[in-house]
Design an enzyme around this catalytic site. Structure first.
Site, mmCIF file in Angstrom:
data_model
loop_
_atom_site.group_PDB
_atom_site.id
_atom_site.type_symbol
_atom_site.label_atom_id
_atom_site.label_comp_id
_atom_site.label_asym_id
_atom_site.label_seq_id
_atom_site.Cartn_x
_atom_site.Cartn_y
_atom_site.Cartn_z
ATOM 1 N N GLY A 173 0.822 -1.204 0.000
ATOM 2 C CA GLY A 173 0.000 0.000 0.000
ATOM 3 C C GLY A 173 0.858 1.257 0.000
ATOM 4 O O GLY A 173 2.079 1.198 0.135
ATOM 5 N N CYS A 225 -3.058 -8.304 15.033
ATOM 6 C CA CYS A 225 -1.960 -8.490 14.068
ATOM 7 C C CYS A 225 -0.767 -7.622 14.458
ATOM 8 O O CYS A 225 0.377 -8.070 14.399
ATOM 9 C CB CYS A 225 -2.440 -8.152 12.659
ATOM 10 S SG CYS A 225 -1.174 -8.330 11.383
ATOM 11 N N GLY A 263 3.925 1.853 8.078
ATOM 12 C CA GLY A 263 3.202 3.017 7.562
ATOM 13 C C GLY A 263 2.007 3.406 8.404
ATOM 14 O O GLY A 263 1.075 4.033 7.908
ATOM 15 N N CYS A 307 -8.456 -8.181 6.136
ATOM 16 C CA CYS A 307 -7.733 -8.668 4.965
ATOM 17 C C CYS A 307 -7.997 -10.132 4.673
ATOM 18 O O CYS A 307 -7.897 -10.562 3.546
ATOM 19 C CB CYS A 307 -6.234 -8.400 5.101
ATOM 20 S SG CYS A 307 -5.390 -9.405 6.341
#
Lengths: 377, 390
Positions: free
Chosen positions: A16, A107, A131, A203
């Protein structure tokens, strides 16, 4: 970002725009950067179109191309097994237990800042750069984690679960920028992912159908939908896991409530499968119990403190008085919050600074709510 | 940079680059009937003759392909369909358990889509298919056998197979025998006719030729169903405009590699033995995988207990040393090697493996570089551990 020394950093690159720009900034700051893409899906052959997640071959390619442009080494780390055990199985088990987990938070806690960070440190890296939209500074090993300047993109909530040690070896170079600035920078740096859509879905649930995913995982577990006020059975369902506290839509009630007002999920009892629904105001809670506290600066609090709390990933903060013990915290909210779900994180803020977090175990509604006073999650 | 991954691909020989670039400037489809076409065709046919001569085959036995994977697929699927077409009982493919994925996955695909039955031939602890294993498998399955396929030398652990013996066993039962020889040609003496094999895969880029060109050597009396239909090139077995520049350069490389083989590989084996000796000296618990003697001259393949292969690779890469964990899938995710698992290794040994492969540009300095870096790298990888995945 100011840099005092050149460090060896591992950039987790999802494919991403955020992680690509974060890696780019680490390079620009003079660090020795290596990119890794975490393969989280058991079958990396899945090549989805339309939906955006973290696990596709296309994302791996996007990450690789970003690393090429940045001129950094790039590898793929296979974490599918661990992701399955620590995130997906946990997600399913939490729903089965009537709680509402946040898999992104899990996660971060178990994969990115445990499995990946531990391995990175062992391999000789000094830090992991991601990020995430949050501001992080570390002075003398003590991290200060703040909300992003982009309030809409802030991710401090899903990072508040990290310990002092984990944060001390982390870098979030995007916290001072808005998403718009990040995209512009990606374009200016020639990163092809500049216009790539944001990921919103979980996801590992490609089609976004969480209830369908849970039905496949947990099978049919029929139960009743019960009115909190009258005690009437309003309908039947085939799995309490399809419900979340605070949910209004898709309740599949056989008949409207007697007073004609909308009903919301108030409580889920995993063993009996009973889903209790009731009026909106019954969702109001002003006492929130939470366990497993993590204090960002590593200093365990004991006693009362005034702060602001956030109880879900995309929600506002409310002022509260928090009573902390080594085992957990109790937050007394100044204004009641509607639809607080067990399993979510309670994150404590001092202004925009994260103090710590704990996992919500129970909520207690406003005493005036009558029969609802006994409803606890 | 220290390049120790010649088994993945090896630098093109200067004479092959020269032939390649010279041919790129020429126009002419080898199938065209005019002068330019005839000229291009002549170049291809001369290349065919040179390859045939270098590998003990007849020119008509060379079927050019776009590389090893295509040649393997053509052999496996083409022979399967042709043999089953002639006798519907022949549905069984006998393949070595440590074959390359180009062979195993083609066989697996036939099992899923064409109801083929696949017998994986056990390999011993060094990765070798013993002739008696094949004999036993064929003893009660010969009339159902479509083909046998066993690689000439293993791409991961380097073990050389007793190809002539295996081919003789298959011939006894009248079953066609294919061998993937992409690692062998230029490294070992390969004579198609003398070996007794019916089909043999060779590719350009493993021996100093260009990427994307290879051949299936195919006995003249063998029928094979084509995978690619079109212009009927290559005995109607493999349609598609012939890649004249690639083929010319391929031929130059095959010829040069075969001609220099004896002298070059003697020196290579010496260098490789030095590498093995020094690695084991440095890391006493390192395990050499594959046959210690009967192996490809440039191959050194180890398991490093307590390490993950991909951690070792990454740490060496950061120090300018390039090697391989074995076979990597397209996503770049390291899987435990099926070759080592077939050899009886546990998953830990399979994950902790690393292949160093030397080639025609390797020098003693390359080995020195590796030895200089390996100690701390292994130590670090060991600290990172192997249990991090679960």
């Amino acid at each position: 970002m100011t840099v005092s020394a050149r460090m060896r950093v591992l950039a987790a690159m999802s494919g991403g725009v955020d992680s690509a720009v974060a890696a780019a900034r680490a390079v620009a700051a003079g660090h020795d950067v290596t990119g890794v893409h975490l393969a989280l899906a058991r079958d990396p052959a899945s090549h989805r179109t339309g939906a955006r997640g973290c696990c596709t071959k296309e994302d791996a390619r996007d990450a690789r191309r970003a690393a090429d442009v940045l001129g950094i080494p790039f590898y793929v780390w296979d974490l599918a097994e661990r992701f399955h055990d620590d995130v997906i199985d946990d997600f399913v088990a939490e729903y089965a237990a009537g709680r509402t987990p946040n898999p992104c938070l899990r996660c971060n806690e178990k994969i990115k800042f445990t499995a990946v960070l531990d391995r990175a440190l062992a391999l000789g890296f000094d830090a992991v750069v991601t990020g995430h939209h949050a501001r992080l500074s570390v002075a003398d090993g003590v991290p200060t984690l703040r909300r992003s300047v982009d309030e809409a993109k802030d991710q401090s909530y899903v990072l508040a679960v990290l310990t002092r040690e984990q944060l001390a070896h982390s870098m979030f170079p995007l916290g001072d920028s808005t998403k718009t600035q990040v995209r512009a920078e990606a374009a200016a740096r020639g990163l092809a992912v500049a216009e790539k859509p944001d990921s919103h879905d979980i996801c590992f649930i490609a089609d976004g159908d969480t209830a369908g995913f849970l039905r496949r995982e947990l099978g049919s577990r029929p139960g009743s939908v019960v009115d909190s006020v009258t005690g009437d059975v309003l309908g039947e369902h085939d799995g309490a896991y399809a419900y979340t506290v605070g949910q209004r839509r898709g309740l599949r009630l056989g008949r409207p409530a007697a007073d004609g007002r909308p009903r919301y999920v108030l409580d889920i009892q995993p063993v009996s499968g009973t889903v209790t629904v009731g009026p909106a105001e019954a969702l109001d809670a002003d006492l929130v119990d939470a366990g497993r506290p993590v204090w960002t600066d590593g200093v365990a609090r004991d006693g009362e403190l005034r702060c602001a709390v956030q109880v879900r990933a995309h929600g506002g903060r409310v002022p509260a008085v928090v009573t902390a013990t080594p085992d957990g915290v109790v937050a007394r909210l100044e204004t009641p919050v509607r639809g607080v779900a067990a399993g979510q994180a309670l994150v404590l803020y001092d202004g925009d600074r994260v103090l710590g977090s704990a996992t919500i175990t129970a909520t207690r509604p406003v005493p005036a709510a009558g029969p609802l006073a006994e409803v606890t999650a | 940079m220290t390049y120790l991954d010649h088994a993945a691909t090896t630098p093109m020989l200067p004479e092959a680059v020269e032939a390649f670039t010279a041919a790129l400037g020429e126009v002419g489809n080898p199938s065209s009937l005019h002068a330019s076409g005839r000229r291009a065709r002549r170049v291809v046919e001369e290349a065919r003759e040179r390859i045939a001569a270098a590998l003990g085959a007849r020119p008509s036995e060379i079927v050019f392909t776009a590389g090893g994977t295509e040649a393997d697929n053509l052999a496996i699927k083409g022979l399967f369909w042709a043999r089953r077409g002639a006798d519907p009982r022949r549905t069984r493919i006998l393949a070595g358990a440590a074959e390359h994925h180009a062979v195993l996955d083609a066989a697996h695909w036939l099992a899923v889509h064409e109801r083929a039955e696949v017998t994986l031939l056990d390999v011993d602890a060094v990765g070798r298919v013993r002739p008696e294993t094949l004999a036993a498998a064929l003893a009660d399955q010969a009339d159902q056998a479509a083909l046998v396929t066993v690689m000439w030398a293993n791409n991961e652990v380097g073990t050389v197979q007793p190809i002539a013996e295996l081919a003789a066993v298959a011939a006894e039962h009248g079953v066609p025998f294919h061998t993937d020889a992409v690692q062998a040609v230029g490294q070992l003496p390969v004579d198609f006719a003398a070996s007794g094999v019916d089909a043999l895969t060779v590719t350009g880029h493993k021996l100093g030729g260009p990427l994307g060109v290879g051949a299936l050597l195919l006995g003249r009396d063998l029928r094979l169903t084509p995978l690619l239909h079109g212009g009927g090139q290559e005995r109607d077995v493999r349609s598609g405009t012939l890649d004249a520049p690639g083929i010319v350069a391929f031929a130059v490389a095959v010829e040069a590699a075969v001609k220099s083989r004896s002298e070059r590989t003697a020196a290579l084996a010496e260098l490789r033995d030095d590498l093995i000796r020094r690695v084991v000296e440095l890391v006493p618990d390192a395990v050499l995988n594959g046959d210690p003697v009967d192996r490809l001259p440039g191959n050194a393949h180890f398991s490093f207990p307590g390490c993950e292969g991909d951690a070792l690779l990454m740490l060496l890469d950061a120090r300018g040393i390039e090697c391989s964990t074995g076979s990597a899938c397209s996503a770049g995710v390291a899987q435990p090697s099926h070759v080592l698992l077939a050899m009886g290794a546990d998953e830990e040994r399979a994950r902790g493996s690393l292949r160093f492969s030397l080639g025609h540009t390797s020098t003693a300095a390359d080995v020195d570089e590796l030895i200089g870096a390996l100690g701390p790298v292994v130590e670090r990888a060991r600290r990172a551990g192997e249990g991090w995945r679960s």
